[in-house]
Structure formats: C-alpha cells, structure tokens
Motif scaffolding. Structure first.
Motif, PDB file in Angstrom:
ATOM      1  N   ILE A   1      76.097  32.344  -5.019  1.00  0.00           N
ATOM      2  CA  ILE A   1      75.206  31.277  -5.505  1.00  0.00           C
ATOM      3  C   ILE A   1      76.032  30.308  -6.353  1.00  0.00           C
ATOM      4  CG2 ILE A   1      73.195  30.759  -6.964  1.00  0.00           C
ATOM      5  CD1 ILE A   1      72.096  33.524  -6.202  1.00  0.00           C
ATOM      6  N   MET A   2      76.896  30.894  -7.195  1.00  0.00           N
ATOM      7  CA  MET A   2      77.735  30.054  -8.059  1.00  0.00           C
ATOM      8  C   MET A   2      78.598  29.108  -7.209  1.00  0.00           C
ATOM      9  SD  MET A   2      80.541  31.294 -10.835  1.00  0.00           S
ATOM     10  CE  MET A   2      81.747  31.835  -9.639  1.00  0.00           C
ATOM     11  N   HIS A   3      79.181  29.627  -6.133  1.00  0.00           N
ATOM     12  CA  HIS A   3      80.023  28.763  -5.290  1.00  0.00           C
ATOM     13  C   HIS A   3      79.213  27.633  -4.675  1.00  0.00           C
ATOM     14  CE1 HIS A   3      83.589  30.988  -5.881  1.00  0.00           C
ATOM     15  NE2 HIS A   3      83.085  32.108  -5.401  1.00  0.00           N
ATOM     16  N   LYS A   4      77.994  27.961  -4.248  1.00  0.00           N
ATOM     17  CA  LYS A   4      77.122  26.933  -3.662  1.00  0.00           C
ATOM     18  C   LYS A   4      76.821  25.852  -4.698  1.00  0.00           C
ATOM     19  CE  LYS A   4      75.359  27.529   0.562  1.00  0.00           C
ATOM     20  NZ  LYS A   4      76.686  27.187   1.017  1.00  0.00           N
ATOM     21  N   MET A   5      76.515  26.299  -5.935  1.00  0.00           N
ATOM     22  CA  MET A   5      76.159  25.336  -6.981  1.00  0.00           C
ATOM     23  C   MET A   5      77.367  24.485  -7.377  1.00  0.00           C
ATOM     24  SD  MET A   5      73.015  25.773  -7.118  1.00  0.00           S
ATOM     25  CE  MET A   5      72.780  24.437  -8.278  1.00  0.00           C
ATOM     26  N   LYS A   6      78.552  25.101  -7.375  1.00  0.00           N
ATOM     27  CA  LYS A   6      79.764  24.322  -7.705  1.00  0.00           C
ATOM     28  C   LYS A   6      79.952  23.177  -6.716  1.00  0.00           C
ATOM     29  CE  LYS A   6      82.680  27.764 -10.001  1.00  0.00           C
ATOM     30  NZ  LYS A   6      83.984  28.446  -9.948  1.00  0.00           N
ATOM     31  N   GLU A   7      79.616  23.458  -5.446  1.00  0.00           N
ATOM     32  CA  GLU A   7      79.744  22.437  -4.409  1.00  0.00           C
ATOM     33  C   GLU A   7      78.824  21.243  -4.718  1.00  0.00           C
ATOM     34  OE1 GLU A   7      79.414  24.473  -0.699  1.00  0.00           O
ATOM     35  OE2 GLU A   7      80.007  22.713   0.458  1.00  0.00           O
ATOM     36  N   ILE A   8      77.621  21.556  -5.201  1.00  0.00           N
ATOM     37  CA  ILE A   8      76.671  20.485  -5.541  1.00  0.00           C
ATOM     38  C   ILE A   8      77.191  19.692  -6.743  1.00  0.00           C
ATOM     39  CG2 ILE A   8      74.283  19.951  -6.241  1.00  0.00           C
ATOM     40  CD1 ILE A   8      74.586  21.175  -3.373  1.00  0.00           C
ATOM     41  N   TRP A   9      77.706  20.428  -7.738  1.00  0.00           N
ATOM     42  CA  TRP A   9      78.227  19.749  -8.934  1.00  0.00           C
ATOM     43  C   TRP A   9      79.415  18.850  -8.604  1.00  0.00           C
ATOM     44  CZ3 TRP A   9      76.027  18.725 -13.319  1.00  0.00           C
ATOM     45  CH2 TRP A   9      74.993  19.540 -13.779  1.00  0.00           C
ATOM     46  N   PHE A  10      80.184  19.216  -7.577  1.00  0.00           N
ATOM     47  CA  PHE A  10      81.306  18.375  -7.137  1.00  0.00           C
ATOM     48  C   PHE A  10      80.791  16.960  -6.850  1.00  0.00           C
ATOM     49  CE2 PHE A  10      83.361  16.505  -3.381  1.00  0.00           C
ATOM     50  CZ  PHE A  10      84.656  16.349  -3.853  1.00  0.00           C
ATOM     51  N   TYR A  11      79.589  16.888  -6.292  1.00  0.00           N
ATOM     52  CA  TYR A  11      79.016  15.574  -5.963  1.00  0.00           C
ATOM     53  C   TYR A  11      78.286  14.954  -7.153  1.00  0.00           C
ATOM     54  CZ  TYR A  11      79.911  16.270  -0.957  1.00  0.00           C
ATOM     55  OH  TYR A  11      80.511  16.446   0.271  1.00  0.00           O
ATOM     56  N   VAL A  12      77.368  15.720  -7.802  1.00  0.00           N
ATOM     57  CA  VAL A  12      76.492  15.086  -8.806  1.00  0.00           C
ATOM     58  C   VAL A  12      77.170  14.890 -10.165  1.00  0.00           C
ATOM     59  CG1 VAL A  12      74.336  15.856  -7.725  1.00  0.00           C
ATOM     60  CG2 VAL A  12      75.371  17.269  -9.517  1.00  0.00           C
ATOM     61  N   GLY A  13      78.318  15.528 -10.365  1.00  0.00           N
ATOM     62  CA  GLY A  13      79.018  15.406 -11.649  1.00  0.00           C
ATOM     63  C   GLY A  13      79.294  13.958 -12.032  1.00  0.00           C
ATOM     64  N   ASN A  14      79.507  13.117 -11.019  1.00  0.00           N
ATOM     65  CA  ASN A  14      79.830  11.712 -11.282  1.00  0.00           C
ATOM     66  C   ASN A  14      78.663  10.899 -11.826  1.00  0.00           C
ATOM     67  OD1 ASN A  14      82.532  11.648 -10.647  1.00  0.00           O
ATOM     68  ND2 ASN A  14      82.094  11.554  -8.448  1.00  0.00           N
ATOM     69  N   LEU A  15      77.466  11.484 -11.819  1.00  0.00           N
ATOM     70  CA  LEU A  15      76.306  10.762 -12.359  1.00  0.00           C
ATOM     71  C   LEU A  15      76.333  10.731 -13.886  1.00  0.00           C
ATOM     72  CD1 LEU A  15      73.425  12.396 -10.266  1.00  0.00           C
ATOM     73  CD2 LEU A  15      74.027   9.970 -10.227  1.00  0.00           C
ATOM     74  N   LEU A  16      77.173  11.604 -14.476  1.00  0.00           N
ATOM     75  CA  LEU A  16      77.051  11.870 -15.913  1.00  0.00           C
ATOM     76  C   LEU A  16      78.162  11.267 -16.758  1.00  0.00           C
ATOM     77  CD1 LEU A  16      76.073  15.606 -15.428  1.00  0.00           C
ATOM     78  CD2 LEU A  16      74.535  13.758 -16.127  1.00  0.00           C
ATOM     79  N   ILE A  17      77.837  11.125 -18.031  1.00  0.00           N
ATOM     80  CA  ILE A  17      78.796  10.665 -19.037  1.00  0.00           C
ATOM     81  C   ILE A  17      78.427  11.405 -20.326  1.00  0.00           C
ATOM     82  CG2 ILE A  17      77.348   8.701 -19.790  1.00  0.00           C
ATOM     83  CD1 ILE A  17      79.908   7.029 -19.912  1.00  0.00           C
ATOM     84  N   GLN A  18      79.390  11.604 -21.222  1.00  0.00           N
ATOM     85  CA  GLN A  18      79.035  12.258 -22.490  1.00  0.00           C
ATOM     86  C   GLN A  18      78.193  11.305 -23.332  1.00  0.00           C
ATOM     87  OE1 GLN A  18      82.096  14.407 -24.736  1.00  0.00           O
ATOM     88  NE2 GLN A  18      83.418  14.238 -22.948  1.00  0.00           N
ATOM     89  N   GLU A  19      77.393  11.876 -24.232  1.00  0.00           N
ATOM     90  CA  GLU A  19      76.537  11.041 -25.087  1.00  0.00           C
ATOM     91  C   GLU A  19      77.356  10.048 -25.904  1.00  0.00           C
ATOM     92  OE1 GLU A  19      72.335  12.922 -26.356  1.00  0.00           O
ATOM     93  OE2 GLU A  19      74.098  14.122 -26.862  1.00  0.00           O
ATOM     94  N   ASN A  20      78.603  10.445 -26.256  1.00  0.00           N
ATOM     95  CA  ASN A  20      79.446   9.544 -27.057  1.00  0.00           C
ATOM     96  C   ASN A  20      80.176   8.511 -26.196  1.00  0.00           C
ATOM     97  OD1 ASN A  20      81.487  10.906 -25.794  1.00  0.00           O
ATOM     98  ND2 ASN A  20      82.111  12.101 -27.586  1.00  0.00           N
ATOM     99  N   GLY A  21      79.850   8.451 -24.919  1.00  0.00           N
ATOM    100  CA  GLY A  21      80.420   7.418 -24.050  1.00  0.00           C
ATOM    101  C   GLY A  21      81.675   7.856 -23.311  1.00  0.00           C
ATOM    102  N   GLN A  22      82.204   9.040 -23.665  1.00  0.00           N
ATOM    103  CA  GLN A  22      83.411   9.498 -22.954  1.00  0.00           C
ATOM    104  C   GLN A  22      83.046  10.139 -21.606  1.00  0.00           C
ATOM    105  OE1 GLN A  22      85.659  12.007 -25.567  1.00  0.00           O
ATOM    106  NE2 GLN A  22      86.155  10.318 -26.950  1.00  0.00           N
TER     107      GLN A  22
END
Ligand SMILES: Cc1cc2nc3c(=O)[nH]c(=O)nc-3n(C[C@H](O)[C@H](O)[C@H](O)COP(=O)(O)O)c2cc1C
Length: 324
Positions: free
Chosen positions: A269-290
């Motif tokens: 399950i973890m491997h499957k979820m990592k695959e999804i995060w590979f794509y959706v990770g780019n949607l995010l930014i840290q609250e401090n802008g980094q």
C-alpha cells in the motif's frame, strides 16, 4: 466533446477512480480502466476482473470504458462479447503501450509495425456481429519510430467504423518524453473518417483550451498525468475551483482505505501511495513559502508504513496548496 480520464496502469485502478470520482467528479465524463490482458484461452486475469465488477464501478455511480490489450481477432471478438455481457457498451483497444515486453509480442504500439496485418485483423473483427452491438474505439500512437508512419496506419483505421480514434501523438521510442507532434495530429484530425480524440501533455487549463481552440471538432479530450498531478484539473477546465488541502487529504485517505481492502500487505500500500505522491507532491509548498520538497522527500524515502504515516502527517501539518 467529452473529457475522459486516461488509462494508467498501476495508477487509475478502481480504488483510484472511485476516490477521484467521489471528490473531484466535476468535469470528467468517463474513466478508462488500465489495460485488461486478454488471454489466448479466452480469459481475463482475476485481478483485472475486479477492475470491471459492477460493485467497483457502476454501483459507485461511475462510468468506465474497459480497455483491452490483445492483438488477435479471436481474442478481441471474445473480449468484446464478454465485456458486453457484463454490461459494457464501449470498449477500447490499446495500440499505444510502448513497453518492450508488450511491443515484442506485437501488442500495444507493437501493432503499428505492420499496417497490412492490422487491416487483416480489423477486417476479421468487424466481420463479427458483436461490433454492431457495441462501440469499439482505439487509443493509438503515431507509430513506432517516425510520426509519419501514421500516414499508412490512418487509411487502415478509416476502413472500419470505430466509435473513436484517440490519438496520443507520440511515437513508441519517445515513451512519454518530448513533445506531441501536433503537425501530424492535425493531418490525422483532417483526414480521419472516424471521430478523433486527443491525448497528451495537458497539464494546465490553458493546454486544454489551446487544443480545443485548434481542434474544435474533437469528440474527446483525454487527460492523464496532468490530472493525476492535479486531481481537480478537469473541474478547473469546466470552470470550477482549484484543489484545496482538505480535498487532497480526503482523497489520500479514501485511496488508502480502499487499498487496505484491495491489497493485504501494508508495504505494498505504501508503494502505491508513494507513486501517487510522486505526482501530487508538486501541488504543495511550505506555509513559509519554501518548497515542499523536504517533506515530500520524507514520504518518498519512508522505509515502512509507520515512517510513511509520519511523513504524510508532517506534509499536511506544514504544507499548503501552491498558488498557480
Ligand atoms: C504510469 C503510466 C501507465 C499507463 N498505462 C496505460 C494503459 O494502461 N493504457 C494506455 O492506453 N495508456 C497508458 N498510459 C498512457 C496514458 O494513458 C497517456 O496516453 C499518456 O500518459 C499521455 O497522456 P498525458 O500526457 O495526458 O499523460 C500510461 C502512462 C503512464 C505514465
């Protein structure tokens, strides 16, 4: 013109499709299954059967088109009949998969190697009355090496009444790299006797608008990696709002809950979820802008489910959706 979610092996499985449909339904008319392998002795893999069961699809209020991988008339005719008897009225044939083990068996994009053989195959398939009871479409690349190979492939497709010809205008050797060949696509759009769909590199609303501006008579626009990377892309295309952090969190939770039923091993399950995060990770930014990368990196490198869950919690605690 309909908008569809592309078939993506290992990603757009029924758990994914249902979670996406529940949270980001707006803007998607139909979902394709990743390819179902059809065996010579007329059967579909057990795992693939779960992809087409009514309880995993229509009973969840979702419309799907099963995609098949086969290169033999007898197998294709059997699969069309079998899927029709299971309630499906539209079936798609994979003529685009670039993977070596598939191409070497003359399947996927390997079918594009020999247009004469393709002609013999489709003559036999369309001779069967099942093709009058269902819609049969193809998803194809332009060729194996040279996009102009399509000038010999399209005349073959034109001889048969496909419900649509969805073109991913790359050649096999490009895999998913380089740019789609809009010039050759444009020629195909003008010269196809069947309705044409477009697929490839739609990552933003503007990409979609450019394509439909240039090709207003498309029957379908199919979204793949762009929609996995931004699950709200189709909603935005249809004039709706962008993704929220809460939606992303709900989506990830729904996916994990479904995978818990579908996949026994937590590590898998973890491997499957990592695959999804590979794509959706780019949607995010840290609250401090980094950049959110240090947090996404922790997800990517998690060695067990406990590490993964901690990393995921940290992402949702410290990151927000990037302004686009
Ligand atoms: C991981 C992955 C799995 C894929 N699996 C399939 C598949 O099962 N059937 C298929 O026709 N295409 C498959 N594709 C191709 C996509 O459907 C689509 O044609 C391709 O990604 C280009 O569209 P995009 O730029 O919108 O992503 C896959 C692509 C990727 C990256």
């Amino acid at each position: 013109m309909r908008t569809s979610f592309a078939p993506m092996e290992g990603i757009t499985l029924y758990c994914y499709r249902n979670a996406h449909h529940r949270i980001f339904e707006e803007g998607i008319d139909v979902y394709y299954t990743p390819f179902l392998s059809i065996y010579k002795h007329h059967s579909i893999k057990k795992r693939d059967i779960r992809e087409i069961l009514p309880e995993n699809n229509s009973e969840q209020g979702i419309r799907i088109i099963p995609q098949i991988m086969a290169n033999d008339a007898d197998e294709i005719i059997w699969a069309l009949g079998e899927l029709h008897s299971r309630g499906y009225d539209e079936i798609n044939l994979n003529m685009g998969c670039p993977v070596g083990t598939v191409v070497s068996k003359h399947k996927g994009s390997g079918m594009l190697e020999d247009p004469e053989r393709l002609d013999v195959l489709f003559a036999e398939v369309f001779d069967d009355k099942i093709t009058r009871d269902i819609k049969f479409s193809v998803k194809t690349r332009l060729g194996l090496v040279n996009p102009h190979e399509f000038e010999d492939i399209l005349p073959v497709l034109n001889k048969y009444p496909f419900s649509s010809v969805i073109i991913h205008p790359r050649v096999r050797t490009q895999m998913y790299k380089g740019l789609p060949d809009i010039g050759v696509f444009s020629w195909a759009y003008e010269n196809s006797k069947n309705p044409v769909g477009y697929n490839g590199n739609i990552f933003h609303v503007e990409d979609y608008q450019r394509i439909i501006g240039q090709f207003p008579d498309l029957c379908e626009v199919m979204l793949g990696r762009g929609l996995v990377a931004n699950p709200a892309l189709a909603r935005q295309i249809s004039g709706g709002s962008g993704i929220t952090l809460l939606e992303l969190k709900d989506f990830i939770r729904e996916l994990e809950n479904c995978y818990k039923v579908e996949i026994p091993a937590e590590e898998s399950i973890m491997h499957k979820m990592k695959e999804i995060w590979f794509y959706v990770g780019n949607l995010l930014i840290q609250e401090n802008g980094q950049a959110a990368e240090p947090y996404i990196h922790k997800i990517r490198t998690a060695k067990n489910i406990a590490e993964y869950r901690n990393a995921e919690r940290a992402v949702f605690k410290n990151c927000i959706i990037k302004e686009t």
